[in-house]
Structures are given as structure tokens and as C-alpha cells.
Design a protein around this motif. Structure first.
Motif, short mmCIF file in Angstrom:
data_model
loop_
_atom_site.label_atom_id
_atom_site.label_comp_id
_atom_site.label_asym_id
_atom_site.label_seq_id
_atom_site.Cartn_x
_atom_site.Cartn_y
_atom_site.Cartn_z
N GLY A 101 0.78 -1.23 0.00
CA GLY A 101 0.00 0.00 0.00
C GLY A 101 0.81 1.28 0.00
O GLY A 101 0.31 2.34 0.36
N LYS A 102 2.07 1.21 -0.45
CA LYS A 102 2.93 2.39 -0.43
C LYS A 102 2.81 3.26 -1.69
O LYS A 102 3.30 4.38 -1.71
CB LYS A 102 4.39 1.98 -0.25
CG LYS A 102 4.71 1.44 1.14
CD LYS A 102 6.21 1.18 1.27
CE LYS A 102 6.57 0.77 2.69
NZ LYS A 102 8.04 0.56 2.84
N VAL A 103 2.18 2.71 -2.73
CA VAL A 103 2.00 3.46 -3.97
C VAL A 103 0.51 3.76 -4.11
O VAL A 103 -0.25 2.96 -4.65
CB VAL A 103 2.52 2.67 -5.19
CG1 VAL A 103 2.42 3.54 -6.45
CG2 VAL A 103 3.96 2.22 -4.97
N LYS A 104 0.10 4.91 -3.60
CA LYS A 104 -1.34 5.20 -3.52
C LYS A 104 -2.01 5.22 -4.89
O LYS A 104 -3.18 4.86 -5.03
CB LYS A 104 -1.57 6.53 -2.80
CG LYS A 104 -0.90 7.73 -3.43
CD LYS A 104 -1.11 8.99 -2.58
CE LYS A 104 -0.47 10.22 -3.19
NZ LYS A 104 1.00 10.11 -3.31
N GLU A 105 -1.25 5.60 -5.93
CA GLU A 105 -1.82 5.67 -7.28
C GLU A 105 -2.13 4.28 -7.84
O GLU A 105 -2.90 4.15 -8.79
CB GLU A 105 -0.86 6.39 -8.23
CG GLU A 105 -0.58 7.83 -7.87
CD GLU A 105 0.66 7.97 -6.98
OE1 GLU A 105 1.19 9.09 -6.90
OE2 GLU A 105 1.08 6.96 -6.37
N LEU A 106 -1.52 3.24 -7.27
CA LEU A 106 -1.71 1.89 -7.78
C LEU A 106 -2.30 0.96 -6.73
O LEU A 106 -2.06 -0.24 -6.73
CB LEU A 106 -0.36 1.32 -8.27
CG LEU A 106 0.32 2.11 -9.39
CD1 LEU A 106 1.68 1.51 -9.72
CD2 LEU A 106 -0.56 2.18 -10.64
N SER A 107 -3.09 1.50 -5.85
CA SER A 107 -3.69 0.69 -4.79
C SER A 107 -5.05 0.15 -5.22
O SER A 107 -5.66 0.63 -6.17
CB SER A 107 -3.85 1.53 -3.52
OG SER A 107 -4.74 2.62 -3.75
N GLY A 108 -5.51 -0.89 -4.52
CA GLY A 108 -6.86 -1.39 -4.71
C GLY A 108 -7.04 -2.43 -5.80
O GLY A 108 -8.17 -2.75 -6.17
N TYR A 109 -5.97 -3.02 -6.30
CA TYR A 109 -6.09 -4.05 -7.33
C TYR A 109 -6.11 -5.45 -6.71
O TYR A 109 -5.39 -5.73 -5.76
CB TYR A 109 -4.93 -3.95 -8.32
CG TYR A 109 -5.08 -2.81 -9.30
CD1 TYR A 109 -5.86 -2.94 -10.45
CD2 TYR A 109 -4.44 -1.59 -9.09
CE1 TYR A 109 -6.00 -1.90 -11.35
CE2 TYR A 109 -4.57 -0.54 -9.99
CZ TYR A 109 -5.35 -0.70 -11.11
OH TYR A 109 -5.48 0.34 -12.00
N ASP A 110 -6.96 -6.31 -7.28
CA ASP A 110 -7.05 -7.70 -6.81
C ASP A 110 -5.85 -8.53 -7.26
O ASP A 110 -5.40 -9.43 -6.55
CB ASP A 110 -8.33 -8.37 -7.34
CG ASP A 110 -9.59 -7.65 -6.89
OD1 ASP A 110 -9.62 -7.17 -5.74
OD2 ASP A 110 -10.55 -7.57 -7.67
N ILE A 111 -5.35 -8.24 -8.45
CA ILE A 111 -4.24 -9.00 -9.03
C ILE A 111 -3.02 -8.09 -9.16
O ILE A 111 -3.11 -6.98 -9.68
CB ILE A 111 -4.61 -9.56 -10.42
CG1 ILE A 111 -5.77 -10.55 -10.32
CG2 ILE A 111 -3.40 -10.23 -11.07
CD1 ILE A 111 -6.29 -11.00 -11.67
N VAL A 112 -1.90 -8.55 -8.63
CA VAL A 112 -0.63 -7.85 -8.81
C VAL A 112 0.36 -8.89 -9.33
O VAL A 112 0.83 -9.74 -8.58
CB VAL A 112 -0.12 -7.23 -7.50
CG1 VAL A 112 1.22 -6.54 -7.73
CG2 VAL A 112 -1.14 -6.23 -6.93
N GLY A 113 0.63 -8.84 -10.63
CA GLY A 113 1.51 -9.83 -11.24
C GLY A 113 2.69 -9.18 -11.92
O GLY A 113 2.85 -7.96 -11.91
N SER A 114 3.56 -10.01 -12.50
CA SER A 114 4.76 -9.48 -13.13
C SER A 114 4.95 -10.04 -14.54
O SER A 114 4.43 -11.11 -14.87
CB SER A 114 6.00 -9.83 -12.29
OG SER A 114 6.16 -11.23 -12.19
N GLU A 115 5.63 -9.27 -15.34
CA GLU A 115 6.07 -9.66 -16.68
C GLU A 115 4.98 -10.28 -17.55
O GLU A 115 4.89 -11.48 -17.71
CB GLU A 115 7.29 -10.61 -16.58
CG GLU A 115 8.52 -9.93 -16.04
CD GLU A 115 9.79 -10.71 -16.33
OE1 GLU A 115 9.71 -11.89 -16.68
OE2 GLU A 115 10.87 -10.12 -16.19
#
Length: 235
Positions: free
Chosen positions: A91-105
Motif C-alpha cells: 500500500g505504499k503506492v497510492k496511485e496503484l492501490s486497490g487491485y485484486d491481481i498484482v503480477g509481473s512480466e
């Protein structure tokens, strides 16, 4: 990172290998940053190496941190996206908060974008998708972080992919992670790479978001500081 080994930088053998001195002995270490870093990699500066116990590696160490103008600079650019993902999850990046999925690449076109975000609808299908490309920044001029420090056609192509995604109505973000604590704002490096800089400005005009954060670096940890910084795209 308490297992870090203190050393003295001596020479950059090639793009991926640095020669360092440990207790009077010259040792080759992996350099996990493909930027030029000429203002950092100066003969005689103090560096901190991360040892590896992988017997298949060609080098025993990776150059992890380097001292520059009284600050510890994080050199492991490949870890930048992981630092940002951890910060999003915490929760440190307020502009990118609230997403159910956080994935990479996730692969888009001919590029792999560093971070994929999405929410889920009632049928568990991804909606409200967002793509985030992370760029590690270590070049500082007069307190201003600049990227890139060497021309990057690959970086420009990432911006073109983000522009295409935005034109399709998908949220697109380029995230500049300043890994030098002396950087307090950001601008593109027009002098070094006008093509990337021009494309970044066009991307922003097309609706691609720009986020700038920096890290706090110690021998024990590298983590994102919880407030965004200002940027200026003017030439």
C-alpha cells in the motif's frame, strides 16, 4: 543483506563484469546494471557485494550497492520491479492501490511489461487492467534524476507499447524508480537520448501516466519511500 562484502571498485571489464578489490586481491563480480553508470563506477569508490552460493555462476559476487556523494546507490536494476511490486502490495503506492491481481512480466506485442494489475468481476474475470513499466534511475545531476544514462531503443519500444495500450483504453503507467537517494525530482535525459525523451513526452500527452518514487537504501534493505516525486518533461 547483512552478508554483504565491502570492496573497492577498480574497473568495468565489460557490460556485465566489474573488477573489484577485496583485501588487496582483484576479484571479478557480476554487474547487474546495464547502464553506463560512469558517474558511479569510479576507480577507488567503495562498493558492497552480494555473495552467491550458486556453483554454476561464473562470478562469486554481484555488485549490489555503491557509495556516491555520501549516499548508498542501489545497483541491482533488475530488482527494481520487485521493489515496486512489494511497495504496491504494502500500500505504499497510492496511485496503484486497490487491485485484486498484482503480477509481473506480461507480454504485450513484442515487449514484456514489468507489472500487470487487474481487478476481478463476479465471474473472476480480469477487468480494470493496468500495465506498469518500471525504469531504474541512478543518474543524478544537480539533485535531478535523469533517465536514461545511455540511449535505449528497448526502453523507447516499451513506451510505444504503453501508448498502444492506452489507445485501446487500458491504463498504462511508466514508473521511474530513483535508486539514488540524492535524486529529488525527475526529468528525461534529453541530452543523452532525445528519441526516448520525445517518446516519453508524447506518451504522457497520449494519457500514459508517469509515476516517480525513490528508494531508501541501507546495507540491510532497499525499499520504496512512500511519497511520489515531481517530474518535468521539458527539454
Amino acid at each position: 543483506m547483512t552478508d554483504l562484502v565491502k570492496a573497492i571498485f577498480r574497473n568495468r571489464e565489460n557490460r556485465f563484469i566489474a573488477e573489484v578489490e577485496i583485501d588487496g586481491e582483484i576479484v571479478r563480480a557480476h554487474l547487474p546494471n546495464t547502464g553506463r553508470c560512469k558517474e558511479l563506477l569510479i576507480d577507488g569508490v567503495t562498493v558492497y557485494l552480494k555473495p552467491s552460493d550458486n556453483p554454476n555462476r561464473k562470478t562469486k559476487y554481484s555488485l549490489h550497492l555503491i557509495e556516491n556523494n555520501g549516499a548508498l546507490v542501489a545497483m541491482y536494476s533488475q530488482q527494481a520491479s520487485k521493489i515496486v511490486i512489494d511497495a504496491i502490495l504494502n500500500g505504499k503506492v497510492k496511485e496503484l492501490s486497490g487491485y485484486d491481481i498484482v503480477g509481473s512480466e506480461k507480454t504485450i506485442g513484442n515487449s514484456r511489461i514489468d507489472i500487470y494489475l487487474a481487478n476481478l468481476d463476479d465471474d473472476n474475470n480480469p477487468v480494470d487492467e493496468a500495465y506498469v513499466e518500471v525504469k531504474s534511475v541512478t543518474l543524478i545531476k544537480d539533485g535531478i534524476a535523469q533517465f536514461p544514462d545511455a540511449p535505449t531503443e528497448r526502453g523507447r519500444k516499451h513506451l510505444e507499447e504503453l501508448i498502444s495500450l492506452k489507445k485501446e483504453g487500458i491504463r498504462s503507467v511508466v514508473f521511474f524508480l530513483i535508486e539514488h537517494p540524492n535524486g529529488n525530482s525527475f526529468r528525461p535525459n534529453w541530452e543523452n537520448d532525445p528519441k526516448f525523451s520525445k517518446t516519453l513526452k508524447r506518451a504522457y500527452d497520449e494519457g500514459v501516466e508517469i509515476l516517480v518514487y525513490k528508494t531508501e537504501n541501507t546495507l540491510e534493505n532497499i525499499e520504496l519511500v512512500e511519497n511520489s516525486l515531481k517530474f518535468n518533461l521539458d527539454k
